[in-house]
Design an enzyme around this catalytic site. Structure first.
Site, PDB file in Angstrom:
ATOM      1  CG  ASP A   1      -3.939 -48.978  39.544  1.00 15.39           C
ATOM      2  OD1 ASP A   1      -5.081 -49.455  39.417  1.00 15.39           O
ATOM      3  OD2 ASP A   1      -3.330 -48.384  38.628  1.00 15.39           O
ATOM      4  NE  ARG A   2      -5.285 -55.326  35.229  1.00 11.01           N
ATOM      5  CZ  ARG A   2      -6.359 -55.855  34.632  1.00 11.01           C
ATOM      6  NH1 ARG A   2      -6.913 -56.955  35.119  1.00 11.01           N
ATOM      7  NH2 ARG A   2      -6.868 -55.274  33.563  1.00 11.01           N
ATOM      8  CG  ASP A   3      -5.449 -51.969  34.007  1.00  9.67           C
ATOM      9  OD1 ASP A   3      -4.727 -52.965  33.785  1.00  9.67           O
ATOM     10  OD2 ASP A   3      -6.685 -52.029  34.058  1.00  9.67           O
TER      11      ASP A   3
ATOM     12  CE1 TYR B   1     -13.650 -49.556  30.442  1.00  8.87           C
ATOM     13  CE2 TYR B   1     -13.351 -48.581  28.269  1.00  8.87           C
ATOM     14  CZ  TYR B   1     -13.773 -48.486  29.580  1.00  8.87           C
ATOM     15  OH  TYR B   1     -14.311 -47.314  30.043  1.00  8.87           O
TER      16      TYR B   1
ATOM     17  CB  THR C   1      -7.550 -54.003  39.139  1.00 14.86           C
ATOM     18  OG1 THR C   1      -7.716 -53.470  37.828  1.00 14.86           O
ATOM     19  CG2 THR C   1      -8.150 -55.400  39.213  1.00 14.86           C
ATOM     20  CG  ASN C   2     -11.601 -48.917  40.087  1.00 13.35           C
ATOM     21  OD1 ASN C   2     -11.742 -49.534  41.130  1.00 13.35           O
ATOM     22  ND2 ASN C   2     -11.655 -47.594  40.009  1.00 13.35           N
TER      23      ASN C   2
ATOM     24  CB  SER D   1     -15.795 -49.694  34.913  1.00 14.51           C
ATOM     25  OG  SER D   1     -15.075 -49.106  33.848  1.00 14.51           O
TER      26      SER D   1
ATOM     27  CG  HIS E   1     -19.615 -53.081  41.008  1.00  9.97           C
ATOM     28  ND1 HIS E   1     -18.783 -53.312  42.085  1.00  9.97           N
ATOM     29  CD2 HIS E   1     -20.536 -54.076  41.015  1.00  9.97           C
ATOM     30  CE1 HIS E   1     -19.192 -54.390  42.737  1.00  9.97           C
ATOM     31  NE2 HIS E   1     -20.248 -54.878  42.115  1.00  9.97           N
TER      32      HIS E   1
END
Ligand SMILES: [Mg+2]
Ligand SMILES: [Zn+2]
Length: 177
Positions: free
Chosen positions: A13-15, A24, A55-56, A58, A92
């Site tokens: 995962d990134r964040d 964001y 990574t999500n 959104s 997304h």
């Protein structure tokens, strides 16, 4: 987990995992590696195990940042902590019902396919339950490295929890070869 085989690829995962979580974030100048990220990645590369990022984002789907912003941040992550063999982004929003947003398995499956390894021989390292659940849904292993904002319930149900990324990688490398 002794007796589990060593993973053939490790996806991060990134964040909140590789870099400090800036919600964001679209600004490469605000990218700061998490403690132990660089040494953990060095250990995997020394062992010849390919690494990737899932990574999500959104913020793209919500219109808060552009895809180019997200890509610029990822390029900075790659510059500071790479080279990664794959960097996959879900752009997304939660309402889109896409197959890639964690906790769904799409990015894990796509990364495994890209790297040519079976999902079952892949491990995911992340800081929240959605990372662990995406791994489980793909048939991959998972290690949770909680931060101060990780929920207790997510820590309690994670199969493996380690305090730092180095300890997470030590766990994965301790698997039988
Ligand atoms: Mg995270
Ligand atoms: Zn998606």
């Amino acid at each position: 987990m002794s007796g589990a085989p060593r993973p053939l690829a490790v996806l991060f995962d990134r964040d909140g995992t590789l870099v400090v979580d800036v919600p964001y974030n679209g600004d490469p100048w605000r990218v700061r590696p998490m403690p132990a990220a660089a040494p953990a990645l060095r250990m995997l590369r020394a062992a010849g195990i390919p690494t990737g990022v899932l990574t999500n984002q959104s913020g793209v789907g919500r219109g808060l940042i552009t895809r180019a912003d997200a890509d610029a941040v990822n390029a900075e992550v790659d510059r500071l902590l790479g080279p990664f063999r794959t960097i996959r982004v879900c752009p997304h929003s939660p309402d889109d019902g896409c197959p890639c947003r964690k906790p769904r398995p799409g990015m894990v499956l796509d990364a495994a396919r890209e790297l040519g390894v079976p999902p079952e021989r892949t491990a995911v390292v992340g800081d929240i339950g959605a990372d662990v659940d995406a791994a489980a849904a793909a048939g991959a292993a998972a290690v949770l490295v909680p931060t101060a904002v990780t929920r207790a319930a997510e820590i309690n149900r994670a199969p493996v929890v380690r305090r730092t990324l180095v300890e997470a990688v030590e766990h994965l490398l301790s698997g039988r070869e």
